[in-house]
Design a protein around this motif. Structure first.
Motif, PDB file in Angstrom:
ATOM      1  N   ASP A  41       0.823  -1.218   0.000  1.00  0.00           N
ATOM      2  CA  ASP A  41       0.000   0.000   0.000  1.00  0.00           C
ATOM      3  C   ASP A  41       0.854   1.264   0.000  1.00  0.00           C
ATOM      4  N   THR A  42       1.983   1.225   0.681  1.00  0.00           N
ATOM      5  CA  THR A  42       2.821   2.417   0.811  1.00  0.00           C
ATOM      6  C   THR A  42       3.960   2.459  -0.203  1.00  0.00           C
ATOM      7  N   GLY A  43       4.199   1.340  -0.911  1.00  0.00           N
ATOM      8  CA  GLY A  43       5.296   1.286  -1.863  1.00  0.00           C
ATOM      9  C   GLY A  43       6.655   1.266  -1.203  1.00  0.00           C
ATOM     10  N   GLN A  44       6.708   0.817   0.050  1.00  0.00           N
ATOM     11  CA  GLN A  44       7.960   0.756   0.801  1.00  0.00           C
ATOM     12  C   GLN A  44       8.274  -0.693   1.174  1.00  0.00           C
ATOM     13  N   PRO A  45       9.526  -0.975   1.542  1.00  0.00           N
ATOM     14  CA  PRO A  45       9.856  -2.344   1.981  1.00  0.00           C
ATOM     15  C   PRO A  45       9.051  -2.714   3.229  1.00  0.00           C
ATOM     16  N   ALA A  46       8.726  -3.974   3.356  1.00  0.00           N
ATOM     17  CA  ALA A  46       7.976  -4.434   4.538  1.00  0.00           C
ATOM     18  C   ALA A  46       8.868  -4.379   5.775  1.00  0.00           C
TER      19      ALA A  46
END
Length: 445
Positions: A327-332
């Motif tokens: 959803d955020t386009g960032q690494p988990a």
């Protein structure tokens, strides 16, 4: 860095102002939007792009939104569809839902309702996705639950889904519907606790124009809208006794009469009901009709709380963190082993919903993409597998401890009533003024 693309929404409307409004609103939700002015343009885009959701107007220059819904169901069944129309009639509501639409909105578009609809539609997996991928967990309680859902899906019997708040009762109801012969018909969920008592009859059974002050046009009830499909009565224990009598009659007679109407209308719906309360206790206390209880409790299906399936917590946490990253386009973010241990020993009064909220907060605030035990901000009174009285030696600040409990209770009441502040205040026996003060105090307004 996670390069997974944003979810895509196709907007189909011949009015530029509407397209722009929807594009801005959905853009703020971090969704990628594509515009079409008519059915032909929409069909061309559907061939070239893979969409998650389509929002379409009913009246289009070269056809109707209903035709587009039918086209998508036949050619692109994994795409959810919602209708936006200026014609709020019973015929339109039933036709679009029966054709396979997820839901519908009327113009002028209420942006809050639009955001709720879009969020819900994007969370619903396609019907082709297996039940084991929609109801996560490999523990024995969850394997048994999936087995019972599959059996009950083939039945026409009324099912009483019991379980604590946040345990996934509505998801279970939707799975029963999606596995049933009624899967291609509407699934309608009513939160009985969120509807003011004076509007319940109109919401359930509809009304005729002029039947009461504010009834400026005919409106179908949810029973009529769900005709041929499934009706979920969520938080059914909160219905007032006067409405319970009318509901019992509708179930027995399989027909309804709208407010201001003169004739009975036959309805064919499968009834599922859910509540976090114990209906047997409510009957004994005189708050729930004993005859309605036996009508609804033909088969009981219990959804286990999260503390009874601790073996599933690691799988659920991993799934939630991956979804947040997408959803955020960032690494988990990663869970530190001590944080995972803390989760497994926590009692989770808010169940899976609480786990989701907890991880979303921790995912946002943690350092270096690693969630430590302290980032989870677990309520002390619910730590330890057996719970009980909190250990006073672990409470550094009583005021902060009590505020954390108060905030958790406010969140639970809001989530149970789908963020209807008036209903949540009633649930907590607070005045609306007092509720508003607390929401502002905890940043929940």
């Amino acid at each position: 860095m996670n390069t997974r693309p944003r979810q895509k929404v196709l907007i189909v409307d011949d009015e530029p102002d509407i397209r722009e409004l929807l594009e801005i609103t959905l853009g703020r939700m971090k969704l990628e939007t594509f515009n079409a002015r008519n059915v032909g343009e929409a069909q061309s885009l559907l061939k070239r792009e893979t969409f998650d959701l389509c929002l379409t107007d009913m009246q289009l220059p070269d056809g109707t939104g209903l035709e587009l819904v039918q086209h998508i169901q036949q050619r692109h069944p994994r795409v959810q569809v919602a209708m936006i129309t200026a014609y709020d009639s019973l015929e339109n509501a039933i036709s679009v839902l029966k054709a396979g639409a997820f839901d519908f909105l009327t113009k002028p578009v209420d942006l809050t309702r639009l955001r709720e609809l879009v969020t819900s539609a994007l969370l619903v997996p396609a019907r082709g996705v297996g039940i084991d991928r929609r109801l996560l967990g490999d523990s024995l309680p969850m394997r048994n639950l999936r087995k019972h859902i599959t059996k009950l899906a083939g039945s026409h019997a009324t099912v009483y889904i019991s379980g604590e708040s946040g345990s996934g009762k509505e998801l279970v109801a939707r799975l029963i519907h999606d596995q049933s012969p009624r899967a291609n018909q509407p699934f309608i969920a009513i939160n009985c606790a969120a509807i003011p008592s004076e509007l319940l009859e109109s919401e359930f059974f509809g009304h005729r124009k002029g039947s009461f002050s504010g009834a400026i046009e005919d409106k179908p009830g949810l029973f009529q809208t769900a005709h041929g499909g499934t009706l979920l009565l969520d938080e059914v224990a909160d219905l007032p006794l006067s409405m319970q009598v009318k509901l019992l009659r509708a179930i027995q007679e399989k027909s309804v009469r709208c407010v201001g109407g003169q004739q009975e209308v036959a309805v064919d719906v499968r009834i599922l009901c859910a509540t976090h309360k114990d209906l047997g206790t409510e009957v004994a206390a005189g708050r729930f009709r004993h005859d309605l209880y036996y009508r609804l409790n033909v088969i009981e299906l219990r959804v286990p709380p999260l503390r009874e399936r601790r073996d599933d917590i690691e799988m659920l946490a991993s799934h939630i963190l991956k979804r947040l990253a997408a959803d955020t386009g960032q690494p988990a973010a990663r869970l530190h082993p001590l944080a995972l241990d803390a989760l497994k020993s926590y009692r989770f009064p808010g169940n899976v919903r609480e786990l989701e909220n907890m991880l979303e907060r921790a995912h946002t605030l943690c350092e270096n993409k690693q969630i430590e035990a302290g980032d989870l901000r677990l309520a002390e009174g619910n730590c330890g597998a057996e719970g009980g009285v909190p250990d006073l030696t672990r409470i550094d600040n009583l005021e902060a401890y009590l505020e954390n409990i108060e905030r958790q209770l406010l969140l639970q009441a809001l989530e149970e009533t789908r963020w209807n502040r008036t209903a949540a205040a009633q649930r907590l026996n607070l005045s609306f003024r007092s509720m508003r003060y607390r929401l502002k105090k905890f940043g929940l307004d």
